[in-house]
Design a protein around this motif. Structure first.
Motif, short mmCIF file in Angstrom:
data_model
loop_
_atom_site.label_atom_id
_atom_site.label_comp_id
_atom_site.label_asym_id
_atom_site.label_seq_id
_atom_site.Cartn_x
_atom_site.Cartn_y
_atom_site.Cartn_z
N ARG A 34 27.08 44.57 61.42
CA ARG A 34 26.99 44.25 59.39
C ARG A 34 28.56 44.50 59.61
NH1 ARG A 34 23.95 46.78 55.32
NH2 ARG A 34 21.56 45.59 55.29
N ALA A 35 29.30 45.51 60.37
CA ALA A 35 30.73 45.11 60.73
C ALA A 35 31.15 43.72 61.13
CB ALA A 35 31.62 46.59 61.36
N ALA A 36 30.61 43.41 62.19
CA ALA A 36 31.18 41.92 62.54
C ALA A 36 30.52 41.36 61.98
CB ALA A 36 30.44 41.82 64.18
N ALA A 37 29.98 41.13 60.76
CA ALA A 37 29.81 40.32 60.59
C ALA A 37 30.55 39.63 59.40
CB ALA A 37 28.08 39.92 59.81
N GLY A 38 31.16 41.14 58.74
CA GLY A 38 32.09 41.57 57.97
C GLY A 38 33.38 40.31 58.49
N ALA A 39 33.85 41.24 58.97
CA ALA A 39 35.02 40.47 59.74
C ALA A 39 35.07 39.15 60.58
CB ALA A 39 35.20 41.47 61.32
N ALA A 40 34.11 38.33 60.99
CA ALA A 40 33.72 36.71 60.93
C ALA A 40 33.85 36.20 59.02
CB ALA A 40 32.90 37.07 61.66
N ARG A 41 33.23 36.89 58.44
CA ARG A 41 33.57 36.40 57.22
C ARG A 41 34.37 36.03 56.78
NH1 ARG A 41 30.05 39.15 53.71
NH2 ARG A 41 28.72 38.80 55.24
N PRO A 42 35.16 34.38 56.30
CA PRO A 42 36.40 34.32 55.63
C PRO A 42 36.55 35.28 54.47
CG PRO A 42 35.06 32.20 55.58
CD PRO A 42 34.40 33.26 56.72
N ALA A 43 37.51 35.67 53.87
CA ALA A 43 37.70 35.84 52.60
C ALA A 43 37.69 35.24 51.28
CB ALA A 43 38.76 36.48 52.25
N ALA A 44 36.51 35.64 50.51
CA ALA A 44 36.44 34.37 49.45
C ALA A 44 37.36 34.09 48.47
CB ALA A 44 34.92 35.40 48.91
N PRO A 45 38.03 33.24 47.87
CA PRO A 45 38.70 32.66 47.35
C PRO A 45 39.09 33.79 46.08
CG PRO A 45 37.43 30.80 47.29
CD PRO A 45 36.94 32.15 48.25
N ARG A 46 39.82 34.19 45.46
CA ARG A 46 40.27 35.02 44.33
C ARG A 46 39.79 34.06 43.41
NH1 ARG A 46 41.13 40.36 43.80
NH2 ARG A 46 41.51 40.77 42.06
N SER A 47 38.84 34.08 42.44
CA SER A 47 38.02 33.27 40.99
C SER A 47 38.61 33.67 40.22
CB SER A 47 36.84 32.84 41.31
OG SER A 47 36.46 34.35 41.08
N SER A 48 39.34 33.06 39.08
CA SER A 48 39.93 33.14 37.68
C SER A 48 38.59 33.72 36.63
CB SER A 48 40.52 32.79 37.46
OG SER A 48 39.98 31.04 36.18
N PRO A 49 38.25 34.97 35.82
CA PRO A 49 37.66 34.73 35.48
C PRO A 49 36.93 33.88 34.32
CG PRO A 49 39.54 36.37 34.36
CD PRO A 49 39.83 35.41 35.27
N GLY A 50 37.34 32.84 33.95
CA GLY A 50 36.73 31.77 33.67
C GLY A 50 37.55 31.87 31.87
N ASN A 51 36.74 31.07 31.15
CA ASN A 51 37.93 30.98 29.74
C ASN A 51 36.29 31.21 29.38
OD1 ASN A 51 39.85 31.32 28.50
ND2 ASN A 51 40.02 28.29 28.37
N TRP A 52 35.18 31.68 29.56
CA TRP A 52 33.69 32.19 28.65
C TRP A 52 33.66 33.00 27.54
CZ3 TRP A 52 30.93 36.20 28.75
CH2 TRP A 52 31.22 37.33 29.66
N ARG A 53 35.07 33.67 27.39
CA ARG A 53 35.31 34.85 26.36
C ARG A 53 36.21 34.04 25.32
NH1 ARG A 53 35.45 40.48 29.33
NH2 ARG A 53 37.43 38.84 30.41
N ASN A 54 36.01 33.14 25.47
CA ASN A 54 37.59 32.72 24.88
C ASN A 54 37.04 32.58 23.39
OD1 ASN A 54 39.64 31.45 23.20
ND2 ASN A 54 40.57 29.84 24.99
N PRO A 55 37.64 33.16 22.19
CA PRO A 55 36.87 33.11 20.87
C PRO A 55 36.79 31.25 20.66
CG PRO A 55 38.38 34.57 20.89
CD PRO A 55 38.45 34.66 22.37
N ALA A 56 38.21 30.73 21.26
CA ALA A 56 38.22 29.76 20.63
C ALA A 56 36.79 27.91 20.63
CB ALA A 56 39.60 29.13 21.19
#
Length: 78
Positions: A34-56
Motif C-alpha cells: 500500500r505504501a508503494a502504491a501510494g508513492a507511485a500514484r501521482p498527486a491528485a490535482p488540487r481542485s477548487s470546491p466549485g460554485n455549487w453552493r453559490n446562492p446566485a
C-alpha cells in the motif's frame, strides 16, 4: 499503552509461533504494498470546491434578446 503490551494479540485459537510469524509477514507485506502504491500514484490535482453552493445559482437568469432568442430560451446550447 505501555511499551510492554504486545502490538498484536491473538484472541481465539492456539497459534503456533510459525503461524504468528506468517500473519505478521502478510500484514507487513500488505502495508508495504500500500505504501508503494501510494508513492507511485501521482498527486491528485488540487481542485477548487466549485460554485455549487453559490446562492446566485438559485436566481433566475434573464431571457435572451434578439433574433432567435426564443430558440435560445427553450433550447439552451442549441
Amino acid at each position: 499503552m505501555s511499551s510492554r503490551e504486545p502490538f498484536l494479540s491473538i484472541v481465539r485459537g492456539d497459534a503456533t509461533p510459525e503461524e504468528t510469524a506468517a500473519l505478521v509477514a502478510a500484514l507487513a507485506a500488505q502495508t508495504a504494498a500500500r505504501a508503494a502504491a501510494g508513492a507511485a500514484r501521482p498527486a491528485a490535482p488540487r481542485s477548487s470546491p466549485g460554485n455549487w453552493r453559490n446562492p446566485a445559482h438559485r436566481l433566475r437568469v434573464g431571457l435572451p434578446h434578439g433574433p432567435g432568442a426564443w430558440r435560445g430560451a427553450f433550447f439552451p446550447g442549441g
